[in-house]
Design an enzyme around this catalytic site. Structure first.
Site, PDB file in Angstrom:
ATOM      1  N   GLU A 142       0.863  -1.185   0.000  1.00 22.40           N
ATOM      2  CA  GLU A 142       0.000   0.000   0.000  1.00 22.40           C
ATOM      3  C   GLU A 142       0.899   1.234   0.000  1.00 22.40           C
ATOM      4  O   GLU A 142       1.631   1.482   0.951  1.00 22.40           O
ATOM      5  CB  GLU A 142      -0.904  -0.015   1.232  1.00 22.40           C
ATOM      6  CG  GLU A 142      -2.009   1.013   1.207  1.00 22.40           C
ATOM      7  CD  GLU A 142      -2.977   0.802   2.355  1.00 22.40           C
ATOM      8  OE1 GLU A 142      -4.161   0.554   2.092  1.00 22.40           O
ATOM      9  OE2 GLU A 142      -2.542   0.875   3.522  1.00 22.40           O
ATOM     10  N   ASN A 338       3.668   9.640   7.864  1.00 22.27           N
ATOM     11  CA  ASN A 338       4.450   8.597   7.212  1.00 22.27           C
ATOM     12  C   ASN A 338       3.635   7.307   7.202  1.00 22.27           C
ATOM     13  O   ASN A 338       2.690   7.148   7.994  1.00 22.27           O
ATOM     14  CB  ASN A 338       5.778   8.357   7.950  1.00 22.27           C
ATOM     15  CG  ASN A 338       6.665   9.579   7.896  1.00 22.27           C
ATOM     16  OD1 ASN A 338       6.957  10.102   6.826  1.00 22.27           O
ATOM     17  ND2 ASN A 338       7.090  10.049   9.069  1.00 22.27           N
ATOM     18  N   LYS A 339       4.030   6.372   6.352  1.00 18.84           N
ATOM     19  CA  LYS A 339       3.283   5.122   6.259  1.00 18.84           C
ATOM     20  C   LYS A 339       3.382   4.315   7.546  1.00 18.84           C
ATOM     21  O   LYS A 339       2.421   3.688   7.974  1.00 18.84           O
ATOM     22  CB  LYS A 339       3.796   4.296   5.074  1.00 18.84           C
ATOM     23  CG  LYS A 339       2.895   3.124   4.721  1.00 18.84           C
ATOM     24  CD  LYS A 339       1.517   3.606   4.284  1.00 18.84           C
ATOM     25  CE  LYS A 339       0.551   2.484   4.098  1.00 18.84           C
ATOM     26  NZ  LYS A 339      -0.834   2.943   3.940  1.00 18.84           N
ATOM     27  N   VAL A 340       4.542   4.304   8.163  1.00 21.66           N
ATOM     28  CA  VAL A 340       4.734   3.587   9.427  1.00 21.66           C
ATOM     29  C   VAL A 340       5.005   4.625  10.502  1.00 21.66           C
ATOM     30  O   VAL A 340       5.939   5.426  10.388  1.00 21.66           O
ATOM     31  CB  VAL A 340       5.905   2.583   9.360  1.00 21.66           C
ATOM     32  CG1 VAL A 340       6.081   1.888  10.700  1.00 21.66           C
ATOM     33  CG2 VAL A 340       5.661   1.567   8.253  1.00 21.66           C
TER      34      VAL A 340
END
Length: 344
Positions: A142, A338-340
């Site tokens: 993703e 951020n994605k994480v």
């Protein structure tokens, strides 16, 4: 130009089918672990925490097991050891690499819990490695920061978990979800009317109750993340206890309900009250009755209530993506995210 977020919304039927194919064979393994436990503790943050809310309602309403949402800081900051004998700790993380969630799951195991990890990070992710049973979703990579397909596949994993824990549902109905999601992507309802209604607003109240409460929370989070709206996600029971005062001509309501739900009539009454007060009440799901009570309507899925949240979120995702573009915001990379996300 098609955004990554819009492309990943469209990938959800495929991701759901792949996830169900992968996880349904684990039901017997889940059942065996369920026989060793009495109650559940869900460990998550952000979007995954909204998935956990769905898991909690599903397990309590249909499997008859007391469930709770963990406060990870008890493990990571206060470092307090609790007696978790008989508890099934379920940690949920899209990446499987959020250190706080992995650490809290390890803490739960050390406190005597049996453990499950739900992640799109794969069998080699730290969360999957830390869990007694890993329920790895098959959403694929993703790339957009706002979670879409990883969220709906988390819900699918939690539905499989509930079946393994003895939920009084028809497991075969799970196979209807991907097609219902496909239909909503093709026919989401009056997206443009809701986009125009929200485009000049600073805030919105997003409300649902019961199993749809998770959808209200997740839709509000998406509108915050990608559209920078002051979106407040509330159970309509809590909304009626005071915060409804903020709903007015400048702060519309977005109301969510499954069509076949004991909470539908209350949601209809709330829509009528909002409109009578001179505010807009946009609706998601609830069939024709809720649509008629509101200002403009987004469609819901033709699914039983226990599965409806996997479909109800889709119009909210599409609304978020369209509204972000209308506001000149890149929904794939909202500011400050951020994605994480790592938390202390």
């Amino acid at each position: 130009m098609t955004t990554k977020m819009r492309s990943e919304i469209a990938e959800q039927p495929t991701a759901l089918r792949a996830t169900l194919d992968s996880l349904l064979p684990k039901i017997d393994e889940i059942r065996a672990m369920g026989e060793q436990t009495r109650q559940l503790l869900f460990i998550a943050r952000g979007t995954s925490d909204n998935a956990a809310v769905y898991g909690r309602y599903l397990v309590e309403a249909h499997a008859g097991r007391l469930s709770a949402l963990a406060a990870p800081s008890i493990a990571t900051t206060y470092r307090r050891k609790l007696d978790l004998d008989g508890v099934l700790a379920v940690a949920i993380s899209q990446s499987g690499r959020t250190e706080e969630i992995v650490e809290t799951l390890a803490w739960a195991k050390d406190c005597g819990a049996r453990t499950v990890g739900v992640t799109n990070g794969g069998e080699d992710s730290p969360l999957a490695q830390a869990a007694d049973i890993a329920l790895c979703t098959v959403a694929g990579e993703e790339k957009a920061v706002p979670a879409t397909k990883t969220y709906t596949t988390q819900l699918a994993a939690l539905a499989v978990l509930a079946i393994g824990l003895g939920a009084d549902v028809d497991a075969g109905e799970l196979r209807r979800v991907p097609e219902a999601v496909e239909k909503l992507i093709a026919e989401p309802g009056d997206i443009e009317a809701v986009v125009e209604g929200l485009a000049d607003k600073q805030g919105v109240v997003v409300s649902g109750r019961g199993l749809a409460f998770s959808t209200a929370l997740e839709t509000a989070l998406k509108l915050k993340e990608a559209c920078y709206l002051h979106a407040m996600g509330l159970s309509y029971a809590d909304l009626l206890h005071g915060p409804i005062a903020v709903v007015d001509a400048d702060t519309p309501a977005l109301l969510v309900a499954a069509e076949h739900s004991p909470t539908l009539q209350g949601t209809i009454a709330l829509a009528e009250r909002v409109v009578a007060a001179g505010a807009a009440a946009y609706t998601i799901g609830g069939g024709g009755a809720l649509a008629q009570a509101g200002t403009a309507a987004l469609n819901g899925p033709d699914l039983p209530e226990w599965l409806a949240p996997m479909g109800l979120i889709v119009p909210g995702q599409l609304l978020t993506e369209a509204l972000a573009r209308r506001l000149g915001i890149d929904p794939d990379a909202p500011r400050g995210l951020n994605k994480v996300t790592q938390t202390d």
